[in-house]
Write a protein that holds these residues in place. Structure first.
Motif, short mmCIF file in Angstrom:
data_model
loop_
_atom_site.label_atom_id
_atom_site.label_comp_id
_atom_site.label_asym_id
_atom_site.label_seq_id
_atom_site.Cartn_x
_atom_site.Cartn_y
_atom_site.Cartn_z
N ILE A 303 -17.03 -59.60 44.38
CA ILE A 303 -17.59 -58.25 44.29
C ILE A 303 -19.11 -58.33 44.12
O ILE A 303 -19.60 -59.04 43.25
CB ILE A 303 -16.99 -57.47 43.10
CG1 ILE A 303 -15.46 -57.40 43.22
CG2 ILE A 303 -17.57 -56.06 43.01
CD1 ILE A 303 -14.78 -56.77 42.02
N ILE A 304 -19.81 -57.60 44.96
CA ILE A 304 -21.26 -57.47 44.84
C ILE A 304 -21.59 -56.02 44.53
O ILE A 304 -21.14 -55.11 45.23
CB ILE A 304 -21.97 -57.90 46.15
CG1 ILE A 304 -21.68 -59.37 46.46
CG2 ILE A 304 -23.48 -57.66 46.05
CD1 ILE A 304 -22.21 -59.82 47.81
N VAL A 305 -22.35 -55.78 43.45
CA VAL A 305 -22.79 -54.43 43.08
C VAL A 305 -24.29 -54.36 43.27
O VAL A 305 -25.04 -55.15 42.68
CB VAL A 305 -22.43 -54.11 41.61
CG1 VAL A 305 -22.82 -52.67 41.27
CG2 VAL A 305 -20.94 -54.32 41.36
N THR A 306 -24.74 -53.43 44.09
CA THR A 306 -26.18 -53.29 44.34
C THR A 306 -26.80 -52.37 43.30
O THR A 306 -26.13 -51.48 42.77
CB THR A 306 -26.44 -52.72 45.75
OG1 THR A 306 -25.80 -51.44 45.86
CG2 THR A 306 -25.89 -53.65 46.80
N PRO A 307 -28.07 -52.57 42.97
CA PRO A 307 -28.75 -51.70 41.99
C PRO A 307 -28.75 -50.24 42.44
O PRO A 307 -28.56 -49.92 43.62
CB PRO A 307 -30.16 -52.27 41.93
CG PRO A 307 -30.03 -53.67 42.43
CD PRO A 307 -28.94 -53.64 43.46
N PHE A 308 -28.99 -49.38 41.50
CA PHE A 308 -29.03 -47.94 41.77
C PHE A 308 -30.12 -47.64 42.80
O PHE A 308 -31.27 -48.04 42.66
CB PHE A 308 -29.30 -47.19 40.47
CG PHE A 308 -29.27 -45.70 40.60
CD1 PHE A 308 -28.09 -45.04 40.89
CD2 PHE A 308 -30.43 -44.95 40.44
CE1 PHE A 308 -28.06 -43.66 41.01
CE2 PHE A 308 -30.42 -43.57 40.54
CZ PHE A 308 -29.22 -42.92 40.84
N ASP A 309 -29.73 -46.95 43.86
CA ASP A 309 -30.66 -46.59 44.94
C ASP A 309 -31.28 -45.25 44.59
O ASP A 309 -30.62 -44.20 44.63
CB ASP A 309 -29.91 -46.51 46.27
CG ASP A 309 -30.86 -46.35 47.46
OD1 ASP A 309 -31.90 -45.68 47.30
OD2 ASP A 309 -30.54 -46.88 48.53
N THR A 310 -32.57 -45.24 44.27
CA THR A 310 -33.23 -44.01 43.83
C THR A 310 -33.41 -43.00 44.95
O THR A 310 -33.59 -41.80 44.70
CB THR A 310 -34.61 -44.34 43.23
OG1 THR A 310 -35.37 -45.07 44.19
CG2 THR A 310 -34.46 -45.16 41.96
#
Length: 614
Positions: A303-310
């Motif tokens: 599982i890869i979780v990407t940072p919050f996309d502003t």
């Protein structure tokens, strides 16, 4: 000053007199007589531990020298009623004890003698002719209920005197995975035992003339049929390794416990295996559980979780299943796999799951590329405290036996006070939770948990839904559900429901076979009340049959755990007096002072009333 000096002298003289007043000192190099003040003795006995120094066989009698201690390792002095069972291992297995020649007790059997050599050290001599020095014998002692001259109550309890050289395939440690303490196992009239080998002495494999028990009660048959008939939920009798720690290389009559003429309709065929030893490990004959486990091991999840996309105000994830064929994309189309991928909000320090905030079916539909699923969602609040992703993929009946297999993983391990094998030690099936785990949603739709969670990894897969923010009812959190349905306020009703829905009147729930105070069954990591996060658990608004509305608020965590079993009003008031709160509105966290008195090592620490360590 003179009075104090005289008083000190008098006390010293008195203590000196008392020190040797209850027994005689032995000569140099020899043990003292019973009552030797240098040996601390037990003032109470709950569990008896026997350590045998020697066994001597003579014509028609056996003499044992043994030490008796209580659960604290203190010498038990003053034993005066004890029985010895003797049996032996032969070519057909361990014999059941001969009731005419293999049992004797002190003081009722003529010719028996019991001498306390020093505090807690005894020589027992009994007339027994069923075993000799050349036999591979096994001896079990049974202390009979009585009170010593010093007023110490001695319980009726079995303890090993001497083991056979036979290697048992079943181990006491395996039994303890579920039962923790054999002494506390609910066996009706039976006296407590502390070792599975105790059982073999009477419930042996072979019964000569005069045998103590009938041939219908060897230990292997009791173990096989009781577990097969009485335990249904998440338990698979074909997972032989759950009980058999060592290889099973002789089958004797064990296989026919299930594969006999009377069981043909249930099993499908009769199997008559040879009783002789072989190179085959018969545990591996039943392969279905191993195949399910192999599926789980082969299909790891990344599982890869990407940072919050502003810019898009979203979190995104990529979830990949290894070695899946046909591909995830194809199985979704074919309907052979079911998926739940959720984003959950967690505490950044402890990783306690606080709530789920989106996932499959959220703001964007998932996309697929081979065995990879991509998904984005917007959190309920602008940014989660620490987002985790829970991925659960259910293989629908992959082996054709009607059982689903769950592949599950969190992007990072969530906080879970249970150990990896807390559930799977007893629920050994390696398939998903059965359809019996349902809840009624609005509109009367039942949700089938056979595609929601499983028993592996300490039930972590369940935290995606049953977390601190789950409004599923008074016992909707994972903690509340496990406590209340295993041993607490909902357990009896649960047992009856399982019997009805499983169609098995013999089925027994945990309250009917296990001891509620054995917390260590699930909490093998221990319990530290000081480490409990002050995060409140959400409740669901509920209207009962009388129209009374409850829930909708939150419960404080320690009180929620304790209330699951300690549910009367007096207990609830005590919790509230220490900061515990129930069904409060608008509270996220607070302080409970339970640990002041109940933390391990405190005056009334939970370890004094519950078993929290092995």
């Amino acid at each position: 000053m003179m009075r104090k000096a005289i008083l000190c002298l008098a006390m010293t003289a008195s203590l000196s007199l008392v020190g040797c007043g209850d027994g005689k000192d032995g000569s140099p190099g020899e043990p003292g007589q019973p009552g030797d003040p240098t040996i601390p003795v037990a003032t109470y006995v709950n569990r008896i531990q026997i350590n045998t120094e020697s066994v001597d066989y003579s014509e028609g009698s056996i003499a044992l020298i043994f030490n008796a201690e209580n659960e604290q390792g203190l010498a038990i002095s003053g034993l005066s009623k004890i029985r010895l069972y003797a049996t032996k291992n032969g070519p057909e297995g361990l014999y059941g004890v001969d009731k005419e020649k293999g049992i004797a007790e002190y003081p009722t059997t003529e010719g028996s003698a019991l001498e306390e050599l020093e505090a807690g050290r005894y020589r027992l001599t009994v007339p027994i002719s069923s075993v000799t020095e050349t036999d591979d014998s096994q001896l079990v002692l049974l202390t009979l209920s009585h009170t010593t001259d010093a007023g110490v109550a001695i319980p009726k309890q079995y303890a090993m005197g001497k083991y056979s050289d036979k290697t048992y395939s079943v181990s006491t440690e395996k039994c303890a995975t579920c039962h923790v303490s054999l002494e506390e196992l609910k066996m009706g009239w039976h006296s407590p035992v502390n070792d599975i080998a105790n059982c073999n002495t009477c419930h042996g494999d072979h019964y000569p003339d005069g045998g103590h028990f009938k041939s219908e009660t060897p230990l292997h048959k009791l173990g096989h049929t009781i577990h097969r008939d009485n335990f249904d939920v998440g338990f698979d009798t074909l997972n032989c390794s759950s009980c058999h720690a060592n290889e099973v290389v002789t089958t004797s009559r064990g296989c026919n416990d299930c594969h006999d003429n009377q069981q043909q309709s249930k099993i499908g065929k009769q199997i008559a295996y040879s009783a002789s030893a072989s190179d085959t490990d018969w545990r591996l004959v039943h392969t279905r559980v191993q195949q399910r486990r192999q599926l789980i091991e082969n299909h790891d999840i990344d599982i890869i979780v990407t940072p919050f996309d502003t810019s898009t105000r979203q979190y995104c994830t990529e979830v990949t299943i290894a070695n899946l064929a046909p591909s995830l994309e194809q199985q979704v189309v074919d309907g052979t796999i079911k998926q739940q991928v959720y984003f959950v909000d967690s505490d950044p320090n402890t990783k306690q799951v606080l709530n789920s905030f989106g996932g499959y079916g959220g703001t964007e539909a998932p996309t697929y590329s081979g065995n990879t699923m991509s998904l984005c969602t917007k959190p309920v609040v602008e940014e989660a405290r620490y987002p985790l992703v829970s991925a659960r993929f259910t293989l629908l009946d992959p082996l054709g036996d009607g059982k689903n297999v769950l592949l599950s993983k969190f992007s990072e391990a969530p906080r879970n006070t249970m150990s990896v094998e807390s559930c799977s030690g007893c629920h050994n099936s390696d398939h998903t939770a059965q359809a019996i785990f349902v809840r009624t949603r609005k509109g009367g739709v039942d949700k089938d948990h056979s595609t929601f969670g499983d028993y592996n990894d300490g039930g972590s897969s369940c935290l995606a839904c049953h977390n601190a923010g789950a409004h599923y009812g008074e016992n909707g959190s994972l903690m509340g559900a496990i406590h209340s349905y295993h041993f607490g306020i909902n357990a009896d009703a649960r047992n009856e429901r399982e019997r009805s829905e499983l169609g098995n009147p013999k089925h027994r729930g945990s309250t009917e076979k296990l001891t509620p105070s054995q917390c260590v069954v699930c909490h093998q990591k221990g319990i530290d009340l000081n480490a409990v996060e002050p995060t409140y658990l959400a409740m669901k608004e509920h209207t009962n049959s009388d129209g009374v509305v409850s829930g909708g608020g939150k419960n404080s965590p320690i009180s929620e755990a304790c209330r699951s079993c300690h549910s009367d009003e007096k207990a609830k008031m005590h919790m509230q007096s220490q900061g515990g709160e129930f069904n409060v509105i608008g509270t996220d966290s607070g302080f409970e002072s339970c640990a002041v008195c109940h933390a391990t090592g405190s005056s009334v620490g939970i370890e004094k009333f519950h078993k929290i360590s092995l």
